[in-house]
Scaffold this motif. Structure first.
Motif, PDB file in Angstrom:
ATOM      1  N   ALA A  98       0.819  -1.214   0.000  1.00 52.19           N
ATOM      2  CA  ALA A  98       0.000   0.000   0.000  1.00 52.19           C
ATOM      3  C   ALA A  98       0.852   1.263   0.000  1.00 52.19           C
ATOM      4  CB  ALA A  98      -0.933  -0.003   1.213  1.00 52.19           C
ATOM      5  N   ALA A  99       1.988   1.230   0.707  1.00 46.87           N
ATOM      6  CA  ALA A  99       2.845   2.417   0.825  1.00 46.87           C
ATOM      7  C   ALA A  99       3.846   2.547  -0.310  1.00 46.87           C
ATOM      8  CB  ALA A  99       3.583   2.383   2.163  1.00 46.87           C
ATOM      9  N   LEU A 100       3.978   1.513  -1.136  1.00 40.89           N
ATOM     10  CA  LEU A 100       5.017   1.492  -2.170  1.00 40.89           C
ATOM     11  C   LEU A 100       4.683   2.439  -3.321  1.00 40.89           C
ATOM     12  CD1 LEU A 100       7.661  -0.160  -2.699  1.00 40.89           C
ATOM     13  CD2 LEU A 100       6.266  -1.649  -4.156  1.00 40.89           C
ATOM     14  N   PRO A 101       5.597   3.364  -3.656  1.00 38.20           N
ATOM     15  CA  PRO A 101       5.368   4.216  -4.835  1.00 38.20           C
ATOM     16  C   PRO A 101       5.241   3.360  -6.086  1.00 38.20           C
ATOM     17  CG  PRO A 101       7.172   5.065  -3.504  1.00 38.20           C
ATOM     18  CD  PRO A 101       6.847   3.706  -2.964  1.00 38.20           C
ATOM     19  N   ILE A 102       4.361   3.748  -6.966  1.00 41.50           N
ATOM     20  CA  ILE A 102       4.055   2.918  -8.126  1.00 41.50           C
ATOM     21  C   ILE A 102       5.284   2.728  -9.012  1.00 41.50           C
ATOM     22  CG2 ILE A 102       3.299   4.589  -9.884  1.00 41.50           C
ATOM     23  CD1 ILE A 102       1.345   1.506  -8.658  1.00 41.50           C
ATOM     24  N   GLU A 103       6.215   3.711  -9.009  1.00 42.16           N
ATOM     25  CA  GLU A 103       7.429   3.582  -9.816  1.00 42.16           C
ATOM     26  C   GLU A 103       8.337   2.463  -9.326  1.00 42.16           C
ATOM     27  OE1 GLU A 103       6.196   7.922  -9.650  1.00 42.16           O
ATOM     28  OE2 GLU A 103       6.468   6.271  -8.235  1.00 42.16           O
ATOM     29  N   LYS A 104       8.162   2.057  -8.081  1.00 35.12           N
ATOM     30  CA  LYS A 104       9.014   1.022  -7.499  1.00 35.12           C
ATOM     31  C   LYS A 104       8.496  -0.385  -7.770  1.00 35.12           C
ATOM     32  CE  LYS A 104      11.845   3.894  -5.359  1.00 35.12           C
ATOM     33  NZ  LYS A 104      13.292   3.977  -5.680  1.00 35.12           N
ATOM     34  N   PHE A 105       7.285  -0.514  -8.273  1.00 34.93           N
ATOM     35  CA  PHE A 105       6.708  -1.830  -8.518  1.00 34.93           C
ATOM     36  C   PHE A 105       7.470  -2.537  -9.627  1.00 34.93           C
ATOM     37  CE2 PHE A 105       3.398  -0.456  -5.876  1.00 34.93           C
ATOM     38  CZ  PHE A 105       2.459  -1.463  -5.676  1.00 34.93           C
ATOM     39  N   ALA A 142       4.010   3.978 -15.436  1.00 37.62           N
ATOM     40  CA  ALA A 142       3.873   4.768 -14.211  1.00 37.62           C
ATOM     41  C   ALA A 142       3.319   6.149 -14.521  1.00 37.62           C
ATOM     42  CB  ALA A 142       5.212   4.871 -13.497  1.00 37.62           C
ATOM     43  N   SER A 143       3.775   6.753 -15.621  1.00 39.19           N
ATOM     44  CA  SER A 143       3.279   8.070 -16.013  1.00 39.19           C
ATOM     45  C   SER A 143       1.790   8.010 -16.340  1.00 39.19           C
ATOM     46  CB  SER A 143       4.076   8.584 -17.222  1.00 39.19           C
ATOM     47  OG  SER A 143       3.583   9.824 -17.657  1.00 39.19           O
ATOM     48  N   LYS A 144       1.384   6.960 -17.031  1.00 43.07           N
ATOM     49  CA  LYS A 144      -0.030   6.799 -17.352  1.00 43.07           C
ATOM     50  C   LYS A 144      -0.849   6.600 -16.082  1.00 43.07           C
ATOM     51  CE  LYS A 144      -3.142   4.229 -20.419  1.00 43.07           C
ATOM     52  NZ  LYS A 144      -3.235   3.179 -21.454  1.00 43.07           N
ATOM     53  N   MET A 145      -0.292   5.841 -15.129  1.00 47.00           N
ATOM     54  CA  MET A 145      -0.986   5.640 -13.855  1.00 47.00           C
ATOM     55  C   MET A 145      -1.115   6.951 -13.094  1.00 47.00           C
ATOM     56  SD  MET A 145       0.304   1.956 -12.410  1.00 47.00           S
ATOM     57  CE  MET A 145      -0.248   0.426 -13.200  1.00 47.00           C
ATOM     58  N   HIS A 146      -0.084   7.774 -13.126  1.00 46.46           N
ATOM     59  CA  HIS A 146      -0.155   9.077 -12.469  1.00 46.46           C
ATOM     60  C   HIS A 146      -1.312   9.905 -13.020  1.00 46.46           C
ATOM     61  CE1 HIS A 146       4.366   8.984 -11.224  1.00 46.46           C
ATOM     62  NE2 HIS A 146       3.603   8.228 -10.462  1.00 46.46           N
ATOM     63  N   ASN A 147      -1.500   9.827 -14.337  1.00 47.61           N
ATOM     64  CA  ASN A 147      -2.599  10.564 -14.955  1.00 47.61           C
ATOM     65  C   ASN A 147      -3.963  10.059 -14.494  1.00 47.61           C
ATOM     66  OD1 ASN A 147      -0.797  12.132 -16.414  1.00 47.61           O
ATOM     67  ND2 ASN A 147      -0.829  10.788 -18.206  1.00 47.61           N
ATOM     68  N   LEU A 148      -3.994   8.813 -14.007  1.00 44.99           N
ATOM     69  CA  LEU A 148      -5.235   8.233 -13.489  1.00 44.99           C
ATOM     70  C   LEU A 148      -5.355   8.427 -11.982  1.00 44.99           C
ATOM     71  CD1 LEU A 148      -5.166   4.848 -15.462  1.00 44.99           C
ATOM     72  CD2 LEU A 148      -6.732   6.767 -15.858  1.00 44.99           C
ATOM     73  N   ILE A 183      -3.062   7.341  -9.804  1.00 43.40           N
ATOM     74  CA  ILE A 183      -2.444   6.191  -9.125  1.00 43.40           C
ATOM     75  C   ILE A 183      -0.988   6.534  -8.833  1.00 43.40           C
ATOM     76  CG2 ILE A 183      -1.854   3.744  -9.273  1.00 43.40           C
ATOM     77  CD1 ILE A 183      -4.118   3.448 -11.336  1.00 43.40           C
ATOM     78  N   HIS A 184      -0.668   6.703  -7.547  1.00 45.49           N
ATOM     79  CA  HIS A 184       0.691   7.051  -7.155  1.00 45.49           C
ATOM     80  C   HIS A 184       1.320   6.025  -6.218  1.00 45.49           C
ATOM     81  CE1 HIS A 184       0.361  11.075  -8.965  1.00 45.49           C
ATOM     82  NE2 HIS A 184      -0.884  11.062  -8.498  1.00 45.49           N
ATOM     83  N   THR A 185       0.499   5.235  -5.562  1.00 47.78           N
ATOM     84  CA  THR A 185       0.991   4.229  -4.630  1.00 47.78           C
ATOM     85  C   THR A 185       0.207   2.931  -4.813  1.00 47.78           C
ATOM     86  OG1 THR A 185      -0.578   4.808  -2.892  1.00 47.78           O
ATOM     87  CG2 THR A 185       1.518   6.016  -2.919  1.00 47.78           C
ATOM     88  N   GLY A 186       0.659   1.885  -4.127  1.00 50.06           N
ATOM     89  CA  GLY A 186      -0.076   0.630  -4.148  1.00 50.06           C
ATOM     90  C   GLY A 186      -1.487   0.783  -3.605  1.00 50.06           C
ATOM     91  N   PHE A 187      -1.665   1.673  -2.640  1.00 54.62           N
ATOM     92  CA  PHE A 187      -2.998   1.937  -2.094  1.00 54.62           C
ATOM     93  C   PHE A 187      -3.924   2.456  -3.185  1.00 54.62           C
ATOM     94  CE2 PHE A 187      -6.078   4.891  -0.259  1.00 54.62           C
ATOM     95  CZ  PHE A 187      -6.697   4.087   0.697  1.00 54.62           C
ATOM     96  N   LEU A 224      -3.552   2.014  -6.440  1.00 52.98           N
ATOM     97  CA  LEU A 224      -3.749   0.961  -7.432  1.00 52.98           C
ATOM     98  C   LEU A 224      -4.822  -0.023  -6.980  1.00 52.98           C
ATOM     99  CD1 LEU A 224      -2.779  -0.287 -10.119  1.00 52.98           C
ATOM    100  CD2 LEU A 224      -1.050  -1.543  -8.811  1.00 52.98           C
ATOM    101  N   LYS A 225      -4.855  -0.312  -5.702  1.00 58.69           N
ATOM    102  CA  LYS A 225      -5.802  -1.296  -5.166  1.00 58.69           C
ATOM    103  C   LYS A 225      -7.245  -0.814  -5.277  1.00 58.69           C
ATOM    104  CE  LYS A 225      -6.464  -4.281  -1.127  1.00 58.69           C
ATOM    105  NZ  LYS A 225      -5.998  -4.587   0.256  1.00 58.69           N
ATOM    106  N   ARG A 226      -7.440   0.486  -5.422  1.00 62.02           N
ATOM    107  CA  ARG A 226      -8.804   1.024  -5.525  1.00 62.02           C
ATOM    108  C   ARG A 226      -9.450   0.713  -6.872  1.00 62.02           C
ATOM    109  NH1 ARG A 226      -9.338   6.034  -5.851  1.00 62.02           N
ATOM    110  NH2 ARG A 226      -7.183   6.736  -6.114  1.00 62.02           N
ATOM    111  N   TYR A 227      -8.637   0.320  -7.864  1.00 61.85           N
ATOM    112  CA  TYR A 227      -9.171   0.041  -9.194  1.00 61.85           C
ATOM    113  C   TYR A 227      -9.577  -1.422  -9.319  1.00 61.85           C
ATOM    114  CZ  TYR A 227      -7.975   4.584 -11.155  1.00 61.85           C
ATOM    115  OH  TYR A 227      -7.935   5.941 -11.435  1.00 61.85           O
ATOM    116  N   SER A 228     -10.682  -1.656  -9.989  1.00 63.40           N
ATOM    117  CA  SER A 228     -11.144  -3.029 -10.208  1.00 63.40           C
ATOM    118  C   SER A 228     -10.284  -3.706 -11.268  1.00 63.40           C
ATOM    119  CB  SER A 228     -12.602  -3.037 -10.660  1.00 63.40           C
ATOM    120  OG  SER A 228     -12.716  -2.517 -11.974  1.00 63.40           O
ATOM    121  N   GLU A 229     -10.360  -5.016 -11.326  1.00 61.47           N
ATOM    122  CA  GLU A 229      -9.618  -5.762 -12.335  1.00 61.47           C
ATOM    123  C   GLU A 229     -10.074  -5.372 -13.733  1.00 61.47           C
ATOM    124  OE1 GLU A 229      -8.583 -10.401 -13.615  1.00 61.47           O
ATOM    125  OE2 GLU A 229      -9.677  -9.973 -11.765  1.00 61.47           O
TER     126      GLU A 229
END
Length: 358
Positions: free
Chosen positions: A174-181, A189-195, A197-201, A203-208
């Motif tokens: 949950a605390a891990l920055p998305i760039e570290k995954f 990661a840049s696309k996720m930032h636009n959505l 999404i900055h951390t694992g927390f 990312l977990k909010r999005y459905s499959e």
């Protein structure tokens, strides 16, 4: 519950060169081609990394960052020999060893040959034996699956040992920055930032379904790792299906010559990776991603397997010519080879005949 260990040698190629030549120890050093030969950095010592030098960087850029940088040509036959030593150490504990590269592997030690109850004990002993027998340090990660073990091994480099226990996994992810995954690159990661999404927390909010819609089938993997889950098993006989490299540009490119030069650099990185596996490839695939994230791939299969950077870049350039670039900017390009062959004898490669601090 599985017990997985991920072992990763510290700056492997560069550390071997520093081990074998006392003049190189504790100095900024890269393994790779010389700047005047339009070479590329294959590996960088930790001393060089402090100046922002990293693998796949053009050698002339590395030299700009540190003018007294030492350049050493790669010795893949030496690296392969040491890799065999290290894998022999792994096999003392388990036969479930999945090589990722010459310097990296996953081990399933759930049921190990010595009957040791703790994976952390095994990782500690492996690190000690690698140091005693090769003079090299390794970092290790221990956890319940491959993703978490991989993340753990990178947390305290060099010479680190980190365990992520099952009860620690949710908070860690949950605390891990998305760039570290592991598995999420700069562009994703840049696309996720636009959505948002900055951390694992986040990312977990999005459905499959949402992640698959945004990122394709790899979205299913993102959905699982956001929850600290990874169902991949350790595969001892796993063979690579492709070998390649790609570069996300710091600034989108719209100049054809600049793109062609980048392809030459990428092709050199691919050649070095092929050499480390003693592999050749018949199918060359070019990937181009534009500023609007549209991605296009082009492939060609040749009669005789290739591995030289010059031949690889030539095919890649011809494939690029089939893509319309007019009025468009490119943010990423990549080259991969598949349909791989593994000749019994390594190909003769023309390397630098001297070592130089340019």
């Amino acid at each position: 519950m599985s017990k997985i260990v991920h072992v990763d040698l510290d700056a492997f190629y560069a550390s071997v060169e520093q081990r074998d030549n006392s003049c190189y120890r504790d100095k900024p050093l890269v393994v790779g081609g010389l700047p005047q030969e339009r070479g590329v950095v294959v590996a960088a010592s930790y001393q060089a990394r402090k100046f922002g030098i990293h693998s796949a960087m053009p050698s002339y850029q590395a030299l700009q960052k540190y003018p007294n940088l030492i350049f050493v040509p790669p010795r893949f036959e030496v690296y392969r020999s040491i890799s065999k030593q290290i894998h022999a150490i792994f096999k003392r504990y388990t036969d479930l060893v999945e090589p990722v590269a010459l310097d990296e592997a996953y081990l399933d030690v759930t049921q190990n040959k010595l009957g040791l109850p703790y994976a952390t004990t095994i990782a500690k002993q492996i690190k000690a034996e690698i140091l005693a027998e090769t003079g090299l340090t390794a970092s290790a990660g221990v956890s319940q699956n491959k993703f978490l073990a991989k993340m753990a091994s990178g947390m305290n480099k060099p010479n680190g040992l980190t365990a992520i226990l099952p009860e620690q996994a949710p908070a860690f992810v949950a605390a891990l920055p998305i760039e570290k995954f592991h598995g999420i690159g700069q562009v994703t990661a840049s696309k996720m930032h636009n959505l948002g999404i900055h951390t694992g927390f986040d990312l977990k909010r999005y459905s499959e379904d949402d992640l698959v819609r945004y990122f394709g089938k790899v979205g299913r993997f993102y959905y699982l790792i956001a929850r600290g889950e990874d169902n991949r098993i350790v595969e001892p006989n796993r063979k690579r299906k492709s070998i390649g490299a790609e570069t996300s540009f710091t600034k989108d490119l719209n100049d054809l010559q600049a793109i062609l030069l980048e392809l030459e650099t990428i092709a050199q990185t691919v050649q070095h990776r092929l050499e480390s596996y003693q592999a050749l490839g018949r199918t060359i695939t070019l990937k181009v991603k534009f500023a609007d994230y549209q991605q296009i791939t082009r492939s060609r299969t040749v009669t005789d397997a290739i591995g030289e950077a010059k031949a690889i870049s030539q095919v890649a350039k011809e494939l690029l010519a089939t893509i319309s670039l007019q009025g468009r900017s490119v943010r990423l390009s990549g080259i991969s080879l598949s349909n791989l062959d593994y000749p019994q004898k390594p190909r003769p490669i023309q390397l630098c005949l001297f070592e130089s601090g340019v």
